[in-house]
Design an enzyme around this catalytic site. Structure first.
Site, PDB file in Angstrom:
ATOM      1  CG  MET A  16       5.209  69.048  29.612  1.00 18.34           C
ATOM      2  SD  MET A  16       4.416  69.140  31.237  1.00 18.34           S
ATOM      3  CE  MET A  16       2.453  69.079  30.915  1.00 18.34           C
ATOM      4  CD  GLU A  17       2.119  65.730  32.146  1.00 15.86           C
ATOM      5  OE1 GLU A  17       3.238  65.862  32.302  1.00 15.86           O
ATOM      6  OE2 GLU A  17       1.150  66.116  33.066  1.00 15.86           O
ATOM      7  CG  ASN A  18       3.288  69.269  26.318  1.00 12.79           C
ATOM      8  OD1 ASN A  18       2.968  69.998  27.096  1.00 12.79           O
ATOM      9  ND2 ASN A  18       4.724  69.270  26.047  1.00 12.79           N
ATOM     10  CG  HIS A  45       6.302  60.001  34.908  1.00 18.93           C
ATOM     11  ND1 HIS A  45       6.150  59.802  36.480  1.00 18.93           N
ATOM     12  CD2 HIS A  45       5.689  61.047  34.640  1.00 18.93           C
ATOM     13  CE1 HIS A  45       5.704  61.083  36.888  1.00 18.93           C
ATOM     14  NE2 HIS A  45       5.361  61.738  35.822  1.00 18.93           N
ATOM     15  CD  GLU A  46       6.545  62.992  31.534  1.00 18.16           C
ATOM     16  OE1 GLU A  46       5.532  63.423  31.539  1.00 18.16           O
ATOM     17  OE2 GLU A  46       7.339  63.094  32.634  1.00 18.16           O
TER      18      GLU A  46
HETATM   19  N1  BES Z   1       4.139  66.853  34.570  1.00 23.23           N
HETATM   20  C1  BES Z   1       5.555  66.881  34.833  1.00 23.23           C
HETATM   21  C2  BES Z   1       6.454  67.809  34.223  1.00 23.23           C
HETATM   22  C3  BES Z   1       6.204  69.166  35.185  1.00 23.23           C
HETATM   23  C4  BES Z   1       7.155  69.205  36.170  1.00 23.23           C
HETATM   24  C5  BES Z   1       5.724  70.355  34.764  1.00 23.23           C
HETATM   25  C6  BES Z   1       7.215  70.189  37.085  1.00 23.23           C
HETATM   26  C7  BES Z   1       5.794  71.230  35.449  1.00 23.23           C
HETATM   27  C8  BES Z   1       6.326  71.242  36.753  1.00 23.23           C
HETATM   28  C9  BES Z   1       6.063  65.500  34.208  1.00 23.23           C
HETATM   29  O1  BES Z   1       5.304  64.601  33.977  1.00 23.23           O
HETATM   30  C10 BES Z   1       6.838  64.907  35.156  1.00 23.23           C
HETATM   31  O2  BES Z   1       6.620  64.574  36.310  1.00 23.23           O
HETATM   32  N2  BES Z   1       8.069  64.789  34.759  1.00 23.23           N
HETATM   33  C11 BES Z   1       9.339  64.382  35.780  1.00 23.23           C
HETATM   34  C12 BES Z   1       9.969  63.250  35.400  1.00 23.23           C
HETATM   35  C13 BES Z   1       9.416  62.026  35.828  1.00 23.23           C
HETATM   36  C14 BES Z   1       9.898  60.703  35.284  1.00 23.23           C
HETATM   37  C15 BES Z   1       9.290  61.915  37.612  1.00 23.23           C
HETATM   38  C16 BES Z   1      10.344  65.620  35.906  1.00 23.23           C
HETATM   39  O3  BES Z   1      10.309  66.351  35.116  1.00 23.23           O
HETATM   40  O4  BES Z   1      11.307  65.544  36.633  1.00 23.23           O
HETATM   41 ZN    ZN Z   2       4.473  63.463  35.713  1.00 20.23          ZN
END
Ligand code: BES
Ligand code: ZN
Length: 885
Positions: free
Chosen positions: A274-276, A308-309
């Site tokens: 999560m990109e906090n 990604h983050e």
């Molecule tokens: N913003 C998301 C995290 C997230 C996912 C928050 C679903 C709430 C609900 C984060 O940036 C993200 O996309 N994480 C991915 C990993 C990424 C490398 C594809 C994940 O959690 O799978």
């Molecule tokens: Zn993301």
């Protein structure tokens, strides 16, 4: 007050500007208290302030609004929380004065175990179980920690203070520490005020950690925090983070906006990361890398997740989507950019070829009638979780790649940089991105891209040659075989005979016919398999959608398809095109537009394939075909498995079991996938050798006979022979699970256990997933059941649905239980049974996923029917299975 219920968005009575937030978590009782003072502007005549809060008990007596100019204090006459909508309505009994003021609220809550809001995670330290407190607010759970305007467009600054923190613990938030006051065993930690940001990016982490530290060339302090004693495992992510921050600064032409970046491994975490803002949280598997026991695939995962983050720190955090409808701007874009960064850091990983895994997953989901447009209407907070899906991420990233390759890399980057600059510290919609790209390129980007982001689905382009004319025709592709009526503006690219003859045009209507001589400067003689020869200018093959940069499928008439098969065998095509031809053919076969036998014939053209991405997709396709065959033509299954084993012999022999000194990252990953596949298809020598090596590993966890890249293969192989009367391999594997403290090892084991063909073992494994030995974040990895185990898994899911719903019911992990178990069926009776069960046991968090899974079962069922009635399939299979190469 009722008028505020059931609304998709908060009313615009008041605009928050600045939050002063104090939180006092108690890690022993798992409760927290807090207070928030919000500087806001009243902008409309109102007696109400409406904001978000959920599962908090608000102290009504503590609520006040102080008008800034007059210092008049207003106390609410009524304070009411509407739990289903997550809103808190404050009624004041008189109209509040327009202008600035401060809203103060005191509240209490519990540190929950649901991995959302302000929650508890656990870890062991010196043999003792301990709690840590962590936040996860995206998409709509900041409201579970403090009352706030919990929508991405209500950006404000945050001044955070943590009270009552045990003094030996590390306490982190988005910003660096301003002051730490220790008072006996406890401390109060306050942080610098943040820049303007959305609530879903606010974060706090409190626990015991070690860290490693570095800094970027322009002085941003970067740290990776991990469990005590594991700091070394953070070094790889730290390296990637520092490099990536520097790269993005160049690419976006804007520096990272905070003074520090912390990245923390959290033992219980529902997403991947999560990109906090300034405090990125990760699953351990997505952040930590162990030189001894992590696999190449783990390393790649860490790099891409970090990339990604960190992309979000610009795309998402600095420029934020205006509403969840534009979630894809965040996720699609971060996904695309993460490949750019990874490619620059590790060019030998050929990550843009691997990008095709994103493309194909996007195409798969978007081939369903139950798909949704990239820009999706969101009418309730509860709908947001389910759109973190392959459409927002993978289709989103794929249409960005398509556009970038159409516009050119340089124009694309320049336009992006101006988009970031223009919307920095603010919010943007999809059309804002298109406007920037349109301005930068002079191309009609908005018109072009609307056809991809406003309607669901994509086209299949049929290509024919007739009288020296090339005919292109688009129809909407559905995996069900139905035809939709969507139309797109399609950037068509093609090559003929060599990659030097590269042409493109925009298909703007249903169909278009081009004169071959005029367009390509050559004539076409397909089917003859003649090698390229520029002098006599006759093409022997034509490949459309060069490099698979377009988000569409291509259907070739038989002669053109035969020429491509031939070109694959002769190794004239790039790996991306080999991938695309196979993947499209697989999809067309599923949609019953092409026979099963002809797909198998195409597969046989890949017998000398050595590219990682092509082969790993070929393996995925083979798994699926074996399952369809098991239902449609069980009498041919052994032969089909034998054919798949034969297909992998060439690469298996080239790679062997033991890593070659200095071999490539891709070969290391490929070896694991191939050996796993051979085990699944029942290749006895592979299973024997795997068992031998597994036993050496049981004696010595550091044996060179079982390096991390082939462990999963060995585990799967061991499970192929496990049964009620032969439990020792299975039990040894459980022992390894229990003994390891590396999350990646645990995940590998969980991913192998259910592959056992014995349904009794499957049931034991599934029950194991519900025990405290498996963290609830990890249970879904154990759902990869064998085809023999699927009925058992379905019965198990029904029997445990109440518990599963309760435990995972309020996040997106629950959707995985449904999709993993339900989607593998292939009969109309099952469609009915599944539908009836979930009608009787409704759960709103799986609405979309359930419809999609049921549609998949229907598609499988139709496919099985058609394979059953395919004439000459048996002959074709025999021919292929016995063919000696
Ligand atoms: N913003 C998301 C995290 C997230 C996912 C928050 C679903 C709430 C609900 C984060 O940036 C993200 O996309 N994480 C991915 C990993 C990424 C490398 C594809 C994940 O959690 O799978
Ligand atoms: Zn993301």
């Amino acid at each position: 007050m009722e008028q505020f219920k059931g609304q998709p968005r908060l009313p615009k009575f008041a605009v928050p500007k600045r939050y002063e937030l104090r939180l006092k978590p108690d890690l022993t009782t798992c409760k927290f208290g807090g207070s928030v003072s919000v500087d806001l502007d009243i902008v409309a005549d109102t007696q109400f302030i409406v904001l978000n809060a959920a599962e908090l008990s608000v102290d009504a007596g503590s609520v006040s609004f102080t008008h800034r100019d007059s210092s008049k204090v207003f106390k609410p006459s009524k304070v009411e929380a509407f739990q289903e909508d997550g809103i808190l309505v404050l009624e004041f009994g008189e109209t509040l004065p327009i202008g600035p003021g401060v809203l103060a609220i005191g509240f209490e809550g519990i540190l929950n175990d649901n991995m959302k809001g302000f929650y508890r995670s656990t870890y062991e330290h010196n043999g003792e179980k301990k709690n840590m407190a962590v936040t996860q607010f995206e998409p709509v759970d900041a409201r579970r920690c403090f009352p706030c305007w919990d929508e991405p467009a209500w950006k404000a600054t945050f001044k955070i203070t943590l009270d009552g923190v045990p003094s030996e613990l590390v306490a982190l938030s988005n910003m660096p520490i301003l002051e730490e006051k220790v008072d006996g065993h406890l401390k109060t930690v306050s942080y610098l005020e943040s820049p303007i940001m959305s609530t879903y990016l606010v974060a706090v982490v409190i626990g015991l950690f070690d860290y490693v530290e570095d800094h970027t060339s322009d002085g941003v302090k970067v740290r990776v925090y991990c469990q005590v004693g594991k700091a070394n495992q953070g070094k790889f992510a730290l390296y990637v983070a520092v490099k990536t921050l520097e790269l993005y600064k160049e690419y976006f032409a804007v520096p990272y906006s905070l003074p520090k970046l912390d990245m923390v491994a959290i033992p219980d975490f529902s997403a991947g990361a999560m990109e906090n803002y300034g405090l990125v949280t990760y699953r351990e598997t997505a952040l930590l890398f162990d030189e001894q026991h992590s696999a190449a695939a783990n390393k790649q995962r860490v790099a891409t997740v970090v990339a990604h983050e960190l992309a979000h720190q610009w795309f998402g955090n600095l420029v934020t989507m205006e509403w969840w409808t534009h979630l894809w701007l965040n996720e699609g874009f971060a996904t695309w950019v993460s490949y750019l960064a990874t490619d620059s850091l590790f060019p030998e990983w050929k990550i843009w070829t691997q990008f095709l895994d994103e493309l194909t997953d996007g195409l798969k989901l978007d081939g369903l009638e139950e798909s949704h447009p990239i820009e999706v209407e969101i009418n309730h907070a509860a709908e947001v979780d389910e759109i973190f899906d392959a459409i927002s991420y993978r289709k989103g990233a794929s249409v960005i790649r398509m556009l970038q390759s159409y516009l050119g890399a340089e124009v694309f980057q320049r336009s992006l940089a101006s988009y970031i600059k223009k919307h920095a510290s603010s919010n943007a919609k999809t059309e804002d991105l298109w406007a920037a790209l349109e301005e930068g390129s002079g191309e009609p980007v908005n018109k072009l891209m609307n056809s991809w982001t406003n309607q669901k689905g994509y086209p299949v382009i049929s290509v024919k040659v007739k009288d020296q004319k090339l005919e292109f025709d688009q129809t909407q592709f559905y995996s069900s075989g139905s035809q939709g009526d969507g139309q797109w503006i399609v950037p068509i690219t093609l090559c003929c005979d060599s990659y030097d003859v590269h042409k493109s045009f925009l298909l703007q209507s249903k169909s278009e016919t081009l004169d071959i001589k005029e367009f390509l400067g050559c004539s076409v003689a397909t089917g003859c398999g003649r090698a390229s020869n520029k002098n006599n200018a006759v093409c022997s093959w034509i490949k459309v959608n060069v490099d698979q940069t377009g988000f569409y499928r291509v259907k070739y008439e038989e002669e053109l398809a035969a020429a491509l098969r031939n070109a694959i065998e002769k190794k004239h095509l790039s790996s991306t095109d080999r991938f695309g031809i196979l993947d499209d053919s697989f999809a067309l076969s599923m949609a019953r537009q092409q026979s099963f036998a002809s797909l198998l014939t195409l597969l046989s053209a890949y017998r000398e394939e050595l590219d990682y991405t092509v082969l790993s997709n070929l393996i995925t396709i083979s798994y699926k075909l074996a399952r369809i065959a098991a239902d449609a033509v069980p009498e041919l299954l052994d032969l089909i498995n034998q054919f798949f084993i034969g297909l992998l012999q060439y690469s298996a022999e080239k790679l062997g079991w033991q890593p070659k000194p200095g071999e490539s990252h891709l070969d290391a990953m490929l070896r694991g996938d191939i050996l796993t596949a051979l085990a699944v298809f029942g290749h006895d020598q592979t299973i024997d050798e795997a068992s031998r090596r597994f036993h050496a590993f049981l004696d010595d966890r550091n044996t060179p006979l079982l390096p991390p890249d082939i462990r999963k293969a060995a585990y799967v192989a061991v499970m192929q022979r496990a049964s009620a009367s032969n439990r020792s391999g299975y039990e040894s594997l459980l022992r390894v699970y229990r003994e390891t403290d590396l999350s990646q090892e645990k995940t590998r084991i969980l991913g192998s256990l259910a592959s056992c063909p014995d349904p009794n073992i499957t049931l034991e494994v599934l029950n194991f997933l519900l025990t405290p030995e498996v963290r609830s974040q990890d249970a879904v990895f154990g759902l990869a059941v064998s085809s023999e185990g699927r009925e058992t898994a379905w019965t198990w899911l029904k029997a445990n649905w109440e518990y599963i719903s309760k435990t995972w019911g309020s996040g997106f992990l629950i959707t995985r239980f449904v999709s993993a178990i339900v989607s593998s069926f292939a009969s109309f009776e099952k469609v009915k049974e599944i539908d009836e069960f979930f009608k009787a046991h409704p759960n709103p968090s799986i609405t979309r996923t359930l419809k999609q899974s049921i549609e998949r079962v229907q598609i499988n069922a139709k496919w099985v029917e058609s394979v059953k009635s395919e004439k000459n399939l048996a002959d074709a299979v025999k021919e292929l299975a016995y063919r000696k190469y």
